[in-house]
Design a protein around this motif. Structure first.
Motif, PDB file in Angstrom:
ATOM      1  N   PHE A   1       0.834  -1.198   0.000  1.00 13.04           N
ATOM      2  CA  PHE A   1       0.000   0.000   0.000  1.00 13.04           C
ATOM      3  C   PHE A   1       0.868   1.247   0.000  1.00 13.04           C
ATOM      4  N   GLU A   2       0.571   2.159  -0.906  1.00 12.62           N
ATOM      5  CA  GLU A   2       1.255   3.442  -0.920  1.00 12.62           C
ATOM      6  C   GLU A   2       0.884   4.230   0.326  1.00 12.62           C
TER       7      GLU A   2
ATOM      8  N   ASP B   1       5.328   2.859   3.096  1.00 13.82           N
ATOM      9  CA  ASP B   1       5.955   2.614   1.799  1.00 13.82           C
ATOM     10  C   ASP B   1       7.097   3.591   1.528  1.00 13.82           C
TER      11      ASP B   1
ATOM     12  N   ASP C   1       8.717   4.296  -1.923  1.00 13.32           N
ATOM     13  CA  ASP C   1       7.837   3.526  -2.815  1.00 13.32           C
ATOM     14  C   ASP C   1       8.353   2.103  -3.032  1.00 13.32           C
TER      15      ASP C   1
ATOM     16  N   SER D   1       5.287  -0.806  -2.783  1.00 14.26           N
ATOM     17  CA  SER D   1       4.320  -0.753  -3.876  1.00 14.26           C
ATOM     18  C   SER D   1       5.004  -1.002  -5.218  1.00 14.26           C
TER      19      SER D   1
ATOM     20  N   THR E   1      -7.898   0.440  -4.297  1.00 18.84           N
ATOM     21  CA  THR E   1      -7.062  -0.758  -4.169  1.00 18.84           C
ATOM     22  C   THR E   1      -7.564  -1.779  -5.165  1.00 18.84           C
TER      23      THR E   1
ATOM     24  N   ARG F   1      -2.668  -4.163  -4.737  1.00 22.79           N
ATOM     25  CA  ARG F   1      -1.893  -2.930  -4.733  1.00 22.79           C
ATOM     26  C   ARG F   1      -2.848  -1.751  -4.663  1.00 22.79           C
TER      27      ARG F   1
ATOM     28  N   LYS G   1       6.719   3.578 -11.378  1.00 18.49           N
ATOM     29  CA  LYS G   1       5.610   2.751 -10.923  1.00 18.49           C
ATOM     30  C   LYS G   1       4.532   2.752 -11.985  1.00 18.49           C
TER      31      LYS G   1
END
Length: 393
Positions: free
Chosen positions: A19-20, A24, A27, A30, A77, A96, A347
């Motif tokens: 999870f951002e 995180d 990053d 994620s 999500t 994610r 990402k």
């Protein structure tokens, strides 16, 4: 009832989630799930209703043009199923998203409803925290669970953390109460270079995940990205004598702490990984898997699972249950607030972007568990100053 008619019966499925947000740093977590989704060509089969869990003034939707038509991506999500072939097939359910703004218990119950319907055998939650760790050394990754048997059989730390937590800790605890084996993997990111991306930390999480679930994970360009990232930080540190001196002090502390542990277990694990990659097993190459989806993946009921039960894949054995709180970050005490390398992998847009990472828990539940510390993984919990970044087990 959750409808999953378009998703096939899975083989020994493992749910991997990240999870951002507060959990995180850089990053790293994620990006690890995004890498799995990208390399194994995962396609979304379900998404949680954004209206139920997100404050759009905190996590704003984004507008984009597609073929001249304006569209909106809502923060949410998403879940995808990856069918992984090879000598030892094992399917993955990838989760994610962004740490929710509200209704955390309902959020976790909904994810566990999917896990139940898909026959998930274990949940692995990835997280990253800021710590007093030098960028020149291997990234410390701690595996944490609140289940004694799982800790013993899978060489994990049994958490005893008490304090503020984030969604990683809440989901792991929900798994424990639901009787679902759960593990949190935490990577320690250098606090003085905290800006994303951090491909070196992402790579470390994927290596530990590979050891945990017994799949060969295709790394693509991630290894080269990690080298480029470290080279960039080396160059920036060399230009600032104060930072260079601080990094040297972290290196000396880390090397002193790890000297007695330069033994058997870590060396054996690295050798096994080398053999696994050299021999091409167990597990597939990057082209060894594909994903399935159920239509547009956004329509489902949110009632507690109780309808059609999905048959589980062949049992693999292992502990009965797991779960627990989370590792906590070691707040930074060195110069500088962070350095952006501008290297590494970007990402994908699978779950939308969050509102950025906070430097500490203000308002929402944020972790500070017993994750990696400057000298490597520890189980003593966060420092008195509280986390400068998310984390939990």
């Amino acid at each position: 009832m959750i409808e999953l008619d378009g998703v096939p019966e899975l083989i020994d499925p493992v749910m991997v989630a990240a999870f951002e947000g507060w959990n995180d740093a850089g990053d790293a977590a994620s990006s690890a799930v995004a890498h799995l989704n990208r390399e194994w060509k995962g396609e979304v089969f379900a998404a949680l209703d954004a209206e139920d869990y997100y404050d759009f003034q905190v996590n704003r939707p984004t507008v984009f043009l597609e073929g001249g038509v304006r569209k909106i991506t809502w923060p949410t999500t998403r879940l995808s199923v990856v069918r992984v072939g090879g000598e030892t097939p094992r399917d993955l359910v990838l989760v994610r998203g962004i740490e929710p703004s509200m209704r955390w218990r309902s959020f976790c119950n909904e994810l566990l409803g999917f896990a139940h319907e898909l026959g998930v055998e274990m949940v692995v939650i990835l997280g990253a925290l800021l710590g007093d760790t030098p960028h020149t050394r291997p990234v410390p990754v701690s595996g944490v669970t609140s289940d004694t048997d799982l800790a013993r059989t899978m060489d994990l730390e049994e958490t005893r953390y008490e304090g503020p937590t984030g969604i990683v800790g809440i989901l792991q605890e929900a798994c424990t109460h639901a009787g679902v084996p759960a593990v949190s993997l935490w990577a320690a990111v250098p606090h003085y270079v905290s800006q994303p991306p951090n491909p070196k930390a992402t790579l470390a999480l994927l290596n530990r995940l590979e050891d945990l679930i017994g799949l060969r994970i295709p790394l693509g360009e991630l290894t080269e990205d990690a080298r480029a990232w470290q080279l960039g930080v080396d160059q920036l540190a060399a230009e600032d004598s104060e930072v260079a001196e601080y990094v040297q002090s972290l290196e000396e502390a880390r090397d002193t702490a790890e000297l007695p542990e330069a033994s058997g277990e870590a060396i054996a694990r690295e050798f096994e990984r080398y053999l696994r990659r050299r021999d091409g097993g167990p597990g597939p190459t990057a082209s060894g898997g594909h994903a399935t989806e159920t239509g547009d993946g956004t329509s489902f009921l949110r009632d507690a699972p109780g309808g059609r039960g999905r048959p589980r894949g062949p049992a693999r054995g292992g502990p009965d249950a797991a779960g627990g709180p989370e590792p906590g970050p070691a707040p930074g005490a060195g110069p500088g607030s962070g350095t952006d390398m501008g290297t590494g992998t970007g990402k994908d847009d699978g779950a939308g972007k969050g509102s950025g990472k906070e430097s500490g828990p203000d308002g929402a539940d944020g972790p500070s568990p017993d994750g990696p510390s400057p000298d490597g993984p520890s189980s003593d919990g966060p420092s008195p100053d509280g986390p400068s970044r998310p984390s939990e087990d």
